[in-house]
Design an enzyme around this catalytic site. Structure first.
Site, PDB file in Angstrom:
ATOM      1  N   ASP A  65      92.886  56.842  79.441  1.00 37.35           N
ATOM      2  CA  ASP A  65      93.893  55.821  79.714  1.00 37.35           C
ATOM      3  C   ASP A  65      93.438  54.462  79.202  1.00 37.35           C
ATOM      4  O   ASP A  65      94.257  53.654  78.744  1.00 37.35           O
ATOM      5  CB  ASP A  65      94.163  55.768  81.218  1.00 37.35           C
ATOM      6  CG  ASP A  65      95.450  55.033  81.565  1.00 37.35           C
ATOM      7  OD1 ASP A  65      96.227  54.741  80.643  1.00 37.35           O
ATOM      8  OD2 ASP A  65      95.675  54.769  82.746  1.00 37.35           O
ATOM      9  N   CYS A  72      99.061  48.837  79.150  1.00 32.39           N
ATOM     10  CA  CYS A  72     100.218  49.727  79.079  1.00 32.39           C
ATOM     11  C   CYS A  72     101.092  49.298  77.910  1.00 32.39           C
ATOM     12  O   CYS A  72     101.681  48.215  77.946  1.00 32.39           O
ATOM     13  CB  CYS A  72     101.023  49.702  80.369  1.00 32.39           C
ATOM     14  SG  CYS A  72     102.461  50.799  80.298  1.00 32.39           S
ATOM     15  N   ASN A 103      94.113  49.117  84.029  1.00 25.83           N
ATOM     16  CA  ASN A 103      93.840  49.578  85.386  1.00 25.83           C
ATOM     17  C   ASN A 103      92.810  48.670  86.049  1.00 25.83           C
ATOM     18  O   ASN A 103      92.054  47.976  85.372  1.00 25.83           O
ATOM     19  CB  ASN A 103      93.281  51.003  85.351  1.00 25.83           C
ATOM     20  CG  ASN A 103      94.257  51.980  84.777  1.00 25.83           C
ATOM     21  OD1 ASN A 103      95.357  52.116  85.274  1.00 25.83           O
ATOM     22  ND2 ASN A 103      93.857  52.671  83.720  1.00 25.83           N
TER      23      ASN A 103
END
Length: 299
Positions: A13, A239, A248
């Site tokens: 991620d 994102c 995050n």
């Protein structure tokens, strides 16, 4: 002391949303340092089209380096957006995969070009095959509190999607506060609805830190019984579908907070700082973790 599960999502991620494309060897070094820091749950990569997400184009090669060496120590997972990705993860030797959807129709359409209902139907072959193969499935739900396109999301919508995923066979749901706008009262409102129907050990917090609220939101989730959280070393990533959204919550900040609050994570903060320092050099930009910055400057 009570144990908290941390799933380190930096290698997937985090790096997926960085502009720099790292070599497989550099990724191997990064993950090796994370393992040495004590992580037991690491999201390693994603089996996706290389032309769509070039940062994850070496998923099979990375797995061949990492899994034989560390899979007896660490539960590695891979994001598998479709049946082809699932087969790739299975062939690579993963014993856990992850699927993702969202609570917002607009976000889901822009992200994976499907409606929410279509995405849930699309995952059915993965759930069926994973059950047959003995592979665990983790579910991600994005935009659980707010969406960059639709605004605030009703908790009941998140509950609806979560229950569908649990019925399909996921063992844990990661609640993605994707754009990082939530405050603790909103986390409380969401969890009050979810926890009436879903056991707390089936839920994980996945907080972004756009407005610096990730640790406060973590504390709220902790107070309501959650004991599983996702984080990204150094605060890697962001994102791409949410303009301006920070990555995050940084793992260093999360670990520092949890340890000072009297919880245990099994993660050695000094070793984690070393892993993040390595990544800072490789991606060519300063990392944002406040704890990382403070401890690095104190060396």
């Amino acid at each position: 002391m009570e144990q908290i599960k941390i799933t380190e999502v930096g290698p997937r991620d985090g790096l997926q949303n960085e502009k720099t494309i790292l070599s497989t060897q550099d990724k191997f070094e990064f993950v090796s340092r994370l393992v040495e820091s004590g992580f037991k749950h690491i999201e390693l990569t994603s089996f996706v089209r290389k032309d769509r997400i070039p940062q994850m184009g070496d998923a099979s090669e990375l797995a061949k380096l990492i899994l034989p060496k560390y899979k007896n120590q660490v539960q590695f997972s891979s994001l598998t957006p479709n049946a082809k990705g699932y087969e790739g993860a299975k062939e690579a030797g993963f014993s856990e995969v992850a699927v993702f959807t969202a609570t917002s129709e607009t976000f889901t359409k822009k992200n994976i070009n499907m409606t929410i209902e279509e995405s849930l139907d699309f995952f059915k072959p993965i759930f069926s095959q994973a059950k047959s193969d003995g592979i665990k499935v983790r579910g991600y739900i994005s935009t659980v509190i707010a969406c960059p396109y639709e605004g605030k999301i009703k908790p009941e919508k998140t509950l609806e999607v979560a229950e569908r995923l649990l019925d399909a066979g996921v063992y844990e749901i990661s609640l993605g506060e994707t754009i990082g706008v939530a405050v603790p009262s909103e986390v409380e409102s969401l969890l009050e609805v979810l926890l009436k129907k879903i056991p707390k050990n089936k839920l994980a917090g996945h907080f972004h830190d756009t407005y610096g609220m990730a640790i406060a939101n973590t504390k709220q989730a902790l107070s309501m019984g959650l004991r599983s959280f996702d984080s990204s070393a150094g605060g890697l990533g962001g994102c791409p579908y949410a303009k301006g959204a920070a990555g995050n919550v940084a793992t260093e900040d999360l670990v520092y907070f949890l340890h000072r609050e009297g919880y245990t994570t099994g993660i050695q903060l000094d070793s984690l700082i070393s892993a993040s320092r390595f990544m800072e050099e490789k991606i060519g930009r300063k990392l944002t973790s406040r704890t990382y910055i403070a401890m690095k400057n104190a060396d």
